[in-house]
Every structure is written in structure tokens, then in C-alpha cells.
Design a protein around this motif. Sequence first.
Motif, PDB file in Angstrom:
ATOM      1  N   ASP A  27      -2.421  -1.865  -4.753  1.00  0.00           N
ATOM      2  CA  ASP A  27      -3.649  -2.260  -4.080  1.00  0.00           C
ATOM      3  C   ASP A  27      -3.401  -3.596  -3.376  1.00  0.00           C
ATOM      4  O   ASP A  27      -3.083  -4.593  -4.040  1.00  0.00           O
TER       5      ASP A  27
ATOM      6  N   GLN B  13       0.832  -1.208   0.000  1.00  0.00           N
ATOM      7  CA  GLN B  13       0.000   0.000   0.000  1.00  0.00           C
ATOM      8  C   GLN B  13       0.866   1.258   0.000  1.00  0.00           C
ATOM      9  O   GLN B  13       0.580   2.228  -0.708  1.00  0.00           O
TER      10      GLN B  13
ATOM     11  N   ASN C  14      -5.309  -5.674  -2.423  1.00  0.00           N
ATOM     12  CA  ASN C  14      -6.249  -6.692  -2.910  1.00  0.00           C
ATOM     13  C   ASN C  14      -6.067  -7.004  -4.394  1.00  0.00           C
ATOM     14  O   ASN C  14      -6.880  -7.712  -4.986  1.00  0.00           O
ATOM     15  N   SER C  15      -4.999  -6.475  -4.975  1.00  0.00           N
ATOM     16  CA  SER C  15      -4.751  -6.726  -6.398  1.00  0.00           C
ATOM     17  C   SER C  15      -4.363  -8.182  -6.626  1.00  0.00           C
ATOM     18  O   SER C  15      -3.909  -8.877  -5.709  1.00  0.00           O
TER      19      SER C  15
END
Length: 335
Positions: free
Chosen positions: A137, A132, A139-140
Motif C-alpha cells: 500500500d 503498488q 500509503n502504508s
Amino acid sequence: MLSTYISYQLIAKDIPKSIARIEQQPTVDRDTQYYLANITKVKSIDDFVNNDRLFKYAMKAYGLENMDYAKAFMVKALKEGVSDPDSFANKLTDKRYAQFVKAFNFAADGANATVYNPAQQLVTKNYAIQAQIAGLDPNSDYVKGETTYYLANITKVKSVDDLMSNNRLYTYALAAYGLDSATEDKDLIKSVLQGGARDPDSVANQQTNKAYAGLASAFNFEQYGANTTTYVQAQQPTVDIYMRQTLEEDAGKTNEGVRLALYFQRKAPDITSWYDVLADTALASVVRTALGLPDSFATADIDKQAQLFGQKLDIKDFTDPEKLSKFLTRFTSMY
């Protein structure tokens, strides 16, 4: 009846063999199998204390079986954790409570307390934070893919060389601490990992950048060796402590002096001051006996007791296996 000295020597000369006999006891075996099969299902303090069988096993492992009825007391200790020096457990004179809370650290690790391993949960958490910071991201697909690979393979790592030879794992591990594997000196990283973080003078602790000490703490090969990436205090280590505790208790059924000697042998490496000894009635009893002091000496001013112990013995000797052995030979011969 065998003397205290001989009885102690028979056990102490081969502790693993002595513990193996304890492990074979039917009740011990059943309780241990149950503990290992169920402790990872515990996700909260309530889960823990409400499973009487698990809770009593854990309490006994840390020598607190006489307090397993005091659940409200233990819940308070567990809720406050050990991160704060002023927490309930840390303020108790008996260090066993803080050790227990550290092993079942729900305050810090939450639902992961009974499965927490720094090389797994801590590193992946840090990796997401660093991703981050780098503008990625968390959550990528890329971050998730790297984390999935890491978790699937990190438990196979059994040494510093294993970690450093797998470039993908190595890159992930360093990235979790804001370090770039492409630019970091591998010789330095190897020294950091091999030296660990326990010694204030270790390579990791000598670096200005605290990330190195963080890396060494998460991958603590110096302390845990091949178990570094799978070590979970609430699991096998607690079982190991339970077995040792049971060995000592069994010995005490026939000779209290042997129990005291075995207990002192186990605790000795962690003794840093005479006040540590005086805070533990069993340890203090061993020292008084070895010095030929009467039990009534325990009522003397605590500072005077510490002063006399220091005049008669070098506390550093307790971290030297050979000198510790001589001390316990002296104790068991006099008991």
C-alpha cells in the motif's frame, strides 16, 4: 576604443569574474534576490505570467525579453509543454521557446514545476508506483517512512559514492526503478551512475533493461555533479543563464561584436547542424563574418548557405574549446 578582439579576450579569459561584476550591479542583485525568493511560490502558469517581475526575469534569462509582452503566446507554449514533438514550442524555429518551456515545465510537472528535481519528485513518485506493483500500500507506514527518510536525506548526497554508501537511500533509489539492491551488481550500478544518460553509448543506454537509463537520468551526476539531487532548472540555473545573458547585453552596449562572440561561445556546444546556425540570426552573422561573407549572403537559398558553411568549416569544431576559441579569435579579429 578597444578592438573587438581585445574587448572579447578581456571578458572571455575569466567568465566567472566577469559575471561576478554583473552580479554586483544593484538592479541585477535586487531582481535576482526577488526572483529566488518568489519563484518557488509559483504553482501554475497563471501565477507565473501574472507576476510581471518574475516573468520578465525568466524571459530575459532565455533571451526572450522582447516577447515578454506576448503573454497569450507564451501561455499557449507553456500549456502544451515539450513532451509532444508537435507541441507549439517544439514547432517554433527559435529553440529558445522550447528551452524556456522545458525549464518551466508546468505541462509535465504541474504545481511542482518550479521546485522539480528528478532525484526528489520523480524518484518518490516511481517508488510509490513500484510499491503498488509489489503489492504494498503506497500509503502504508512503511512506504511513507522510507519516503520521508529519503526526502530528508537525498539532498545531502553530492556524489555517486555518497548515494551508494547510504544503503537505505541506495535501496530506495533502485527500488524506484524496479531494481533490487540485494541482487544488482554494484560495479554495474556505479558504472551506470557515473556514465549518465546523455551519451547513447553510455553503460546505462547499452543495457536492455531501460530501468538503468531511467536511474542514470534521475541521478544525473555525470551532468550535474554535486548539484544532482538539488538541481532545479527554474531556480539557480535560470539565474545563472540570466547573469550570462546580462553579461552579453552589457558587452553589446559598447561593442556588438563582443556580444555576438560571447553569445556564440555560449551556444556553440549545442549546435548540431548548420541549419541550427541559420535559424539563429546572431549565430549566422558570426559565421558569415568569420568567413568574410557579405550580409547579402543571408538572402541566398538556405540549403546553399548550409552547404557553403559545411565546405568551409567543420561543425564538430564548435564542441572543442580550443578550436572554438580559435574560431572566435578569427571572428573578433575580422569584426
